[in-house]
Design a protein around this motif. Structure first.
Motif: not given
Length: 298
Positions: A32-39, A41-45
């Motif tokens: 689950w973390v792998r699937r949502h990590a990219r999203t 990180l994008a929101l944090l950036l």
């Protein structure tokens, strides 16, 4: 045959159920973390990039006496925006729109045919001409301040919208020519030759065939020219006095000796960002295609 297929499907379902049953909870958490990590990180950036703008906007909606209060909870007010439009900022905002629009249109009208000519017509000094055009962007703006000021004072163009638009034309023209050359080179010349066979002239083929195919590049170039003109502060400060003052220069007027009017500065900064955002959203479809054109070559 159908019975065999259904048997295979039942076996797959049984295997998938057994695999899910044997999957450990920590493995499901990692997945689950792998699937949502990219999203995430994008929101944090996005939050980091937007933080200065969001902070500016929240100051614009604060009361003047509470511009820098520590509390994030406050009653929003439009007092700063009303004060802006009751003063001379509205006129300066209109000057910015007019100057940026004129400069962008003139740059495209002159630069697009020039870029097409440098791309399609082969002559001896073609590369040198392109290099000379690029060199006009290499010098810092301050190098041209005195010549522009003296020439404009003699011509009567000081503190005029047309004079400021012509100044922006001088550095936007090089941007248009160099950007559009790449887009014209990406259009196969065989398409124009086919149009010539059908009876089109050189410029008729350019308007009907080549230019529509480079619409994404045209949109990206127009946005960049508009942004360069809209954000300029140096030339607008030197070459204007009262009649042709632009919005970036008008905001500086709120930095007074008695004190800095922070809510008006924040409101002015918020309004200055809006036209560029709106213009970019209107041409976003072509802008993305134009900025990514040429990233992959066959």
């Amino acid at each position: 045959m159908s019975a065999t297929t259904s048997t295979f499907d039942e076996l797959r379902e049984v295997r998938s159920d057994s695999a899910q049953a044997t999957t450990r909870p920590w493995q499901r958490a990692v997945s689950w973390v792998r699937r949502h990590a990219r999203t995430a990180l994008a929101l944090l950036l996005l939050l980091v990039l937007m933080f200065p703008f969001l902070w500016l906007m929240q100051i614009a909606f604060r009361p003047a006496e509470a511009a820098f209060d520590d509390s994030l909870l406050f009653a929003p007010t439009l007092e700063a925006f009303r004060a802006l439009w009751q003063g001379n900022f509205a006129r300066s905002f209109g000057n910015s729109l007019l100057v940026s629009g004129l400069s962008t249109v003139l740059s495209l009208l002159l630069g697009v045919p020039a870029a097409y000519a440098l791309t399609r017509w082969r002559f001896r000094a073609r590369r040198r001409v392109a290099l000379w055009i690029l060199m006009t962007r290499m010098a810092p703006p301050i190098a041209f301040t005195i010549p522009f000021f003296l020439a404009y004072r003699w011509l009567g163009l000081l503190d005029t919208v047309w004079g400021l638009a012509l100044v922006y034309l001088t550095f936007n023209l090089a941007v248009v020519i160099w950007l559009m050359q790449g887009f014209f080179e990406a259009v196969p010349q065989a398409l124009e030759e086919a149009a010539w066979i059908d009876g089109c002239g050189v410029w008729s083929a350019f308007w009907r065939v080549t230019l529509p195919l480079t619409a994404p590049g045209l949109a990206a170039t127009a946005v960049l020219c508009f942004i360069f003109s809209w954000n300029d502060f140096f030339y607008a400060l030197i070459l204007t006095r009262t009649q042709a003052v632009t919005a970036p220069v008008a905001i500086v007027n709120f930095l007074q000796y008695e004190g800095w009017e922070w809510t008006k500065i924040a409101a002015g900064g918020t309004l200055v960002m809006l036209p560029v955002v709106v213009f970019t959203m209107l041409v976003r479809k072509y802008l993305v295609r134009g900025l990514t054109a040429g990233g992959v070559k066959d």
